[in-house]
Scaffold this motif. Structure first.
Motif, PDB file in Angstrom:
ATOM      1  N   UNK A 119      -7.029   3.211  -5.445  1.00  0.00           N
ATOM      2  CA  UNK A 119      -7.541   3.368  -4.082  1.00  0.00           C
ATOM      3  C   UNK A 119      -8.601   2.328  -3.729  1.00  0.00           C
ATOM      4  N   UNK A 120      -9.127   1.645  -4.727  1.00  0.00           N
ATOM      5  CA  UNK A 120     -10.135   0.613  -4.460  1.00  0.00           C
ATOM      6  C   UNK A 120      -9.536  -0.788  -4.389  1.00  0.00           C
ATOM      7  N   UNK A 121      -8.234  -0.906  -4.668  1.00  0.00           N
ATOM      8  CA  UNK A 121      -7.604  -2.228  -4.682  1.00  0.00           C
ATOM      9  C   UNK A 121      -7.502  -2.790  -3.265  1.00  0.00           C
ATOM     10  N   UNK A 122      -7.555  -4.093  -3.184  1.00  0.00           N
ATOM     11  CA  UNK A 122      -7.441  -4.777  -1.906  1.00  0.00           C
ATOM     12  C   UNK A 122      -6.212  -5.669  -1.906  1.00  0.00           C
ATOM     13  N   UNK A 123      -5.756  -6.013  -0.717  1.00  0.00           N
ATOM     14  CA  UNK A 123      -4.583  -6.864  -0.591  1.00  0.00           C
ATOM     15  C   UNK A 123      -4.817  -8.175  -1.344  1.00  0.00           C
ATOM     16  N   UNK A 124      -3.860  -8.537  -2.167  1.00  0.00           N
ATOM     17  CA  UNK A 124      -3.990  -9.712  -3.004  1.00  0.00           C
ATOM     18  C   UNK A 124      -4.182  -9.364  -4.462  1.00  0.00           C
ATOM     19  N   UNK A 125      -4.693  -8.166  -4.739  1.00  0.00           N
ATOM     20  CA  UNK A 125      -4.801  -7.722  -6.131  1.00  0.00           C
ATOM     21  C   UNK A 125      -3.404  -7.508  -6.703  1.00  0.00           C
ATOM     22  N   UNK A 126      -3.269  -7.749  -8.017  1.00  0.00           N
ATOM     23  CA  UNK A 126      -1.947  -7.687  -8.648  1.00  0.00           C
ATOM     24  C   UNK A 126      -1.263  -6.337  -8.448  1.00  0.00           C
ATOM     25  N   UNK A 128       0.422  -3.638  -4.505  1.00  0.00           N
ATOM     26  CA  UNK A 128       1.706  -3.079  -4.037  1.00  0.00           C
ATOM     27  C   UNK A 128       1.964  -1.660  -4.551  1.00  0.00           C
ATOM     28  N   UNK A 129       1.451  -1.341  -5.751  1.00  0.00           N
ATOM     29  CA  UNK A 129       1.630   0.009  -6.282  1.00  0.00           C
ATOM     30  C   UNK A 129       0.892   1.021  -5.403  1.00  0.00           C
ATOM     31  N   UNK A 130      -0.312   0.645  -4.981  1.00  0.00           N
ATOM     32  CA  UNK A 130      -1.065   1.519  -4.085  1.00  0.00           C
ATOM     33  C   UNK A 130      -0.320   1.702  -2.767  1.00  0.00           C
ATOM     34  N   UNK A 131       0.288   0.615  -2.269  1.00  0.00           N
ATOM     35  CA  UNK A 131       1.054   0.698  -1.019  1.00  0.00           C
ATOM     36  C   UNK A 131       2.222   1.667  -1.167  1.00  0.00           C
ATOM     37  N   UNK A 132       2.884   1.600  -2.308  1.00  0.00           N
ATOM     38  CA  UNK A 132       4.002   2.512  -2.552  1.00  0.00           C
ATOM     39  C   UNK A 132       3.552   3.975  -2.482  1.00  0.00           C
ATOM     40  N   UNK A 133       2.417   4.258  -3.103  1.00  0.00           N
ATOM     41  CA  UNK A 133       1.934   5.641  -3.101  1.00  0.00           C
ATOM     42  C   UNK A 133       1.481   6.074  -1.707  1.00  0.00           C
ATOM     43  N   UNK A 134       0.940   5.142  -0.934  1.00  0.00           N
ATOM     44  CA  UNK A 134       0.600   5.458   0.455  1.00  0.00           C
ATOM     45  C   UNK A 134       1.852   5.818   1.239  1.00  0.00           C
ATOM     46  N   UNK A 135       2.952   5.168   0.907  1.00  0.00           N
ATOM     47  CA  UNK A 135       4.208   5.457   1.605  1.00  0.00           C
ATOM     48  C   UNK A 135       4.720   6.856   1.248  1.00  0.00           C
ATOM     49  N   UNK A 136       4.377   7.330   0.056  1.00  0.00           N
ATOM     50  CA  UNK A 136       4.735   8.706  -0.300  1.00  0.00           C
ATOM     51  C   UNK A 136       4.116   9.676   0.694  1.00  0.00           C
ATOM     52  N   UNK A 137       2.806   9.503   0.936  1.00  0.00           N
ATOM     53  CA  UNK A 137       2.121  10.437   1.840  1.00  0.00           C
ATOM     54  C   UNK A 137       2.696  10.353   3.253  1.00  0.00           C
ATOM     55  N   UNK A 138       3.060   9.141   3.674  1.00  0.00           N
ATOM     56  CA  UNK A 138       3.659   8.986   5.002  1.00  0.00           C
ATOM     57  C   UNK A 138       5.029   9.646   5.060  1.00  0.00           C
ATOM     58  N   UNK A 174      10.796   5.381  -1.457  1.00  0.00           N
ATOM     59  CA  UNK A 174      10.100   4.126  -1.180  1.00  0.00           C
ATOM     60  C   UNK A 174      10.942   2.953  -1.656  1.00  0.00           C
ATOM     61  N   UNK A 175      11.106   1.983  -0.788  1.00  0.00           N
ATOM     62  CA  UNK A 175      11.824   0.771  -1.161  1.00  0.00           C
ATOM     63  C   UNK A 175      10.959  -0.093  -2.068  1.00  0.00           C
ATOM     64  N   UNK A 176      11.599  -1.051  -2.723  1.00  0.00           N
ATOM     65  CA  UNK A 176      10.887  -1.983  -3.599  1.00  0.00           C
ATOM     66  C   UNK A 176       9.839  -2.749  -2.786  1.00  0.00           C
ATOM     67  N   UNK A 177       8.668  -2.938  -3.386  1.00  0.00           N
ATOM     68  CA  UNK A 177       7.576  -3.650  -2.723  1.00  0.00           C
ATOM     69  C   UNK A 177       7.104  -4.803  -3.602  1.00  0.00           C
ATOM     70  N   UNK A 178       7.256  -6.041  -3.090  1.00  0.00           N
ATOM     71  CA  UNK A 178       6.741  -7.220  -3.786  1.00  0.00           C
ATOM     72  C   UNK A 178       7.100  -7.269  -5.267  1.00  0.00           C
TER      73      UNK A 178
END
Length: 278
Positions: A206-213, A216-226, A246-250
Motif C-alpha cells: 500500500x506504500x508503493x508508488x508508480x515506478x516501483x518494481x 503492478x501487484x498493488x494495482x492488481x489487488x486494487x482491481x480486486x476491490x473494484x 484481473x487481467x495481466x498487468x505489466x
C-alpha cells in the motif's frame, strides 16, 4: 357314529383347504406389492422435476415424493431443487455433515417406486453423473470440474447469509499479517471493499508508488476491490481463479494475485461477525 365321523372328517378337510387358499391369496398379494417397484433410468427420472411430479433418487432407490412436497418443513424451493435428479448428496447433508434421521429414512420408504439403473439396466447407487443445469455448465471433458466461482457446494457451505454491517478480517501467515480487509454487506452484496493492510515478505504494497518494481501487484489487488464492489457475497469464490478477475498487468501474471488469502481474510471477517452496525 360312522356317519358323524365321516362328516367331521369332511369338515376338517374343508377347513384345511380354506387355510391353504387364504395363504395362497396372501402370498399373491405380497408378490404383487413387491412387483410395484421397477427399474427407472436417469432420463425417466429427469422427466419428474417439478412440484406436480417430483421424483428423487437416493442411494439407488427412486422415490415419488410429490404428495409430500407441501408437507416438507423447509421452503418448497429447497426440496424442488432436487426433483428429477440423483439426490443422495442432499439426503446425506440435511445440514452440512448431518444426514436425515432414521425416522426420515423409514418414512422415505413409503414413497419408493423403483430402482435407479443405467441405460443397460445396471443398478446405480449414489455416484452418478449429475444431469442438472449445474452439470451442463461443466466442460465436456470427463476430467473437468466445476469452477469455484460456480460451485454451489462452496456457496452452501457458507452456512447462511451474514447480517448487514461493517466487517474486518485478516489473513496471517507465520506471525505476519499479510491481508487486512474491510467491507460492508448490504442485502447480501459487497460494498466499500478496501485493504487496510497488504504485505508480503516485508513489502508493504500500500506504500508503493508508480515506478516501483512491485507497484503492478498493488494495482492488481486494487482491481480486486473494484471488481467486488456491488457483487453478491458468494462472488468471492471467483478469487480462487485470479485470471477471471484481473487481467495481466505489466508482465505480472494473474498468479501474483493471492486470491485465496483475500478469501481467507474476508471469511475471517464473517466468522468474527459484524464489526460495526450501519
Amino acid at each position: 357314529m360312522n356317519k358323524f365321523a365321516y362328516s367331521a372328517f369332511i369338515a376338517f378337510l374343508a377347513s384345511i383347504g380354506t387355510l391353504v387358499s387364504v395363504h395362497a391369496l396372501s402370498s399373491d398379494d405380497e408378490t404383487d406389492g413387491a412387483s410395484e417397484t421397477r427399474d427407472i433410468t436417469l432420463d425417466e427420472l429427469a422427466e419428474h422435476a417439478s412440484a406436480e411430479s417430483c421424483w428423487k433418487a437416493i442411494h439407488g432407490g427412486v422415490y415419488d415424493i410429490t404428495d409430500y412436497v407441501p408437507d416438507h418443513p423447509t421452503e418448497e424451493e429447497v426440496i424442488l431443487e432436487w426433483c428429477g435428479r440423483e439426490s443422495s448428496e442432499a439426503w446425506d447433508n440435511k445440514s452440512p455433515g448431518r444426514p436425515h434421521s432414521p425416522g426420515a429414512e423409514r418414512q422415505l420408504e413409503n414413497y419408493r417406486i423403483g430402482d435407479l439403473v443405467d441405460d443397460q439396466g445396471e443398478p446405480l447407487s449414489g455416484d452418478v453423473e449429475d444431469t442438472s443445469a449445474d452439470a451442463e455448465r461443466q466442460d465436456a471433458s470427463p476430467a473437468a470440474s466445476v469452477s469455484p466461482a460456480e460451485d454451489q457446494r462452496l456457496h452452501r457451505a457458507m452456512l447462511g447469509q451474514p447480517m448487514d454491517g461493517h466487517y474486518r478480517g485478516v489473513f496471517t501467515d507465520r506471525g505476519e499479517i499479510q491481508v487486512n480487509i474491510t467491507f460492508d454487506l448490504r442485502d447480501g452484496h459487497l460494498t466499500d471493499v478496501n485493504f487496510r493492510h497488504l504485505a508480503y515478505r516485508g513489502v508493504d504494497y500500500l506504500t508503493l508508488e508508480e515506478g516501483d518494481d512491485l507497484y503492478p501487484v498493488m494495482v492488481q489487488h486494487r482491481r480486486i476491490t473494484e471488481w467486488l464492489e456491488g457483487e453478491p457475497l458468494t462472488t468471492i469464490f471467483a478469487l480462487y481463479e485470479p485470471a477471471r478477475v484481473v487481467d495481466e498487468v505489466d508482465g505480472f501474471s494473474g498468479a501474483t494475485l493471492r486470491g485465496a488469502k483475500v478469501i481467507s481474510a474476508m471469511r475471517d471477517g464473517l466468522n468474527r461477525g459484524v464489526y460495526s452496525w450501519p
